[in-house]
Design a protein around this motif. Structure first.
Motif, PDB file in Angstrom:
ATOM      1  N   UNK A  27       0.935  -1.217  -0.056  1.00 19.37           N
ATOM      2  CA  UNK A  27       0.092  -0.070   0.193  1.00 19.37           C
ATOM      3  C   UNK A  27       0.854   1.315   0.010  1.00 19.37           C
ATOM      4  N   UNK A  28       2.064   1.502   0.749  1.00 21.76           N
ATOM      5  CA  UNK A  28       2.801   2.493   1.028  1.00 21.76           C
ATOM      6  C   UNK A  28       3.422   3.011  -0.038  1.00 21.76           C
ATOM      7  N   UNK A  29       4.385   1.736  -0.489  1.00 22.98           N
ATOM      8  CA  UNK A  29       5.530   1.933  -1.454  1.00 22.98           C
ATOM      9  C   UNK A  29       5.062   1.602  -2.841  1.00 22.98           C
ATOM     10  N   UNK A  30       4.350   0.866  -3.001  1.00 23.64           N
ATOM     11  CA  UNK A  30       3.500   0.425  -4.212  1.00 23.64           C
ATOM     12  C   UNK A  30       2.245   0.706  -4.786  1.00 23.64           C
ATOM     13  N   UNK A  31       1.610   1.808  -4.138  1.00 27.37           N
ATOM     14  CA  UNK A  31       0.335   2.317  -4.213  1.00 27.37           C
ATOM     15  C   UNK A  31      -0.370   1.920  -5.695  1.00 27.37           C
ATOM     16  N   UNK A  32       0.345   2.421  -6.795  1.00 25.97           N
ATOM     17  CA  UNK A  32       0.305   2.538  -8.018  1.00 25.97           C
ATOM     18  C   UNK A  32       0.829   1.121  -8.919  1.00 25.97           C
ATOM     19  N   UNK A  33       1.146   0.269  -8.148  1.00 21.51           N
ATOM     20  CA  UNK A  33       2.065  -0.783  -8.741  1.00 21.51           C
ATOM     21  C   UNK A  33       3.377  -0.533  -9.327  1.00 21.51           C
ATOM     22  N   UNK A  34       4.059  -1.412 -10.124  1.00 24.49           N
ATOM     23  CA  UNK A  34       5.254  -1.267 -10.598  1.00 24.49           C
ATOM     24  C   UNK A  34       5.212  -0.867 -11.989  1.00 24.49           C
ATOM     25  N   UNK A  35       6.364  -0.734 -12.727  1.00 22.93           N
ATOM     26  CA  UNK A  35       6.282  -0.153 -14.060  1.00 22.93           C
ATOM     27  C   UNK A  35       6.528  -1.572 -14.672  1.00 22.93           C
ATOM     28  N   UNK A  39       2.404  -7.213 -13.866  1.00 26.88           N
ATOM     29  CA  UNK A  39       1.496  -7.097 -12.852  1.00 26.88           C
ATOM     30  C   UNK A  39       0.090  -6.848 -13.570  1.00 26.88           C
ATOM     31  N   UNK A  40      -0.069  -5.999 -14.434  1.00 27.15           N
ATOM     32  CA  UNK A  40      -1.126  -5.650 -15.008  1.00 27.15           C
ATOM     33  C   UNK A  40      -1.917  -7.209 -15.797  1.00 27.15           C
ATOM     34  N   UNK A  41      -0.928  -7.811 -16.308  1.00 26.47           N
ATOM     35  CA  UNK A  41      -1.527  -8.999 -16.774  1.00 26.47           C
ATOM     36  C   UNK A  41      -1.978 -10.085 -15.982  1.00 26.47           C
ATOM     37  N   UNK A  42      -1.102 -10.177 -14.636  1.00 19.69           N
ATOM     38  CA  UNK A  42      -1.584 -10.990 -13.741  1.00 19.69           C
ATOM     39  C   UNK A  42      -3.151 -10.486 -13.200  1.00 19.69           C
ATOM     40  N   UNK A  43      -2.991  -9.381 -13.038  1.00 15.50           N
ATOM     41  CA  UNK A  43      -4.387  -8.540 -12.319  1.00 15.50           C
ATOM     42  C   UNK A  43      -5.677  -8.793 -13.245  1.00 15.50           C
ATOM     43  N   UNK A  44      -5.085  -8.432 -14.587  1.00 14.35           N
ATOM     44  CA  UNK A  44      -6.331  -8.661 -15.491  1.00 14.35           C
ATOM     45  C   UNK A  44      -6.829 -10.144 -15.802  1.00 14.35           C
TER      46      UNK A  44
END
Length: 177
Positions: A27-35, A39-44
């Protein structure tokens, strides 16, 4: 106070603490995820699994091409196996995807304890789980939606079950392994 001296209780405290630390870092270090696009593929893919879909139907045929998806006659599917995405999907009904990160981290720390306990002894298992929790690489990897820590957790589950089955002759843990 006597219970806190038991290695199993100590390992549980380390695992719970680890889950909370990973949740906080996520939550604190990666609130907007990483580059990292993975990550986006796994979440989708996790969202698709929650919707009961294995294939993605693009909203616009042709120009729309999501990252790391492969075309087939049935639609597009993620190039990654759905196991990691399914583990991430567990968090959504529990309050958010990051809850899954905390649970996976706690499970991985627990798996570390059990694997090392089976290979050596319980006290060494506690030390191993503390050292893993103290590792910045573990904390960062566990706080993002990538496959490294879930895969390690599954490997540790296999190792602990295999070693336990070998030591005790348990058919249940052999079947789990």
């Amino acid at each position: 106070m006597n219970r806190l001296r038991r290695p199993g209780t100590q390992a549980a405290v380390v695992a719970i603490l680890g889950g909370f630390v990973v949740f906080a870092i996520a939550h604190l270090v990666f609130p907007y995820h990483t580059s990292n696009h993975d990550e986006a593929v796994y979440l989708q893919q996790a969202a698709m699994l929650l919707d009961g879909q294995l294939f993605l139907q693009p909203p616009v045929d042709g120009p729309f091409r999501p990252w790391f998806f492969v075309e087939s006659a049935q639609g597009m599917y993620a190039k990654y196996t759905p196991v990691t995405a399914a583990l991430f999907a567990i968090g959504k009904p529990l309050g958010g995807y990051r809850v899954a990160l905390a649970l996976i981290a706690a499970g991985t720390l627990t798996g570390t304890y059990h694997t090392v306990r089976e290979a050596f002894d319980a006290r060494t298992g506690v030390v191993a789980s503390v050292l893993m929790l103290a590792s910045p690489l573990f904390l960062v990897d566990a706080s993002v939606f990538l496959s490294y820590v879930p895969t390690m957790g599954l490997n540790l589950t296999f190792a602990a079950a295999y070693l336990h089955a070998d030591r005790t002759g348990s058919r249940r843990t052999a079947a789990l392994a």
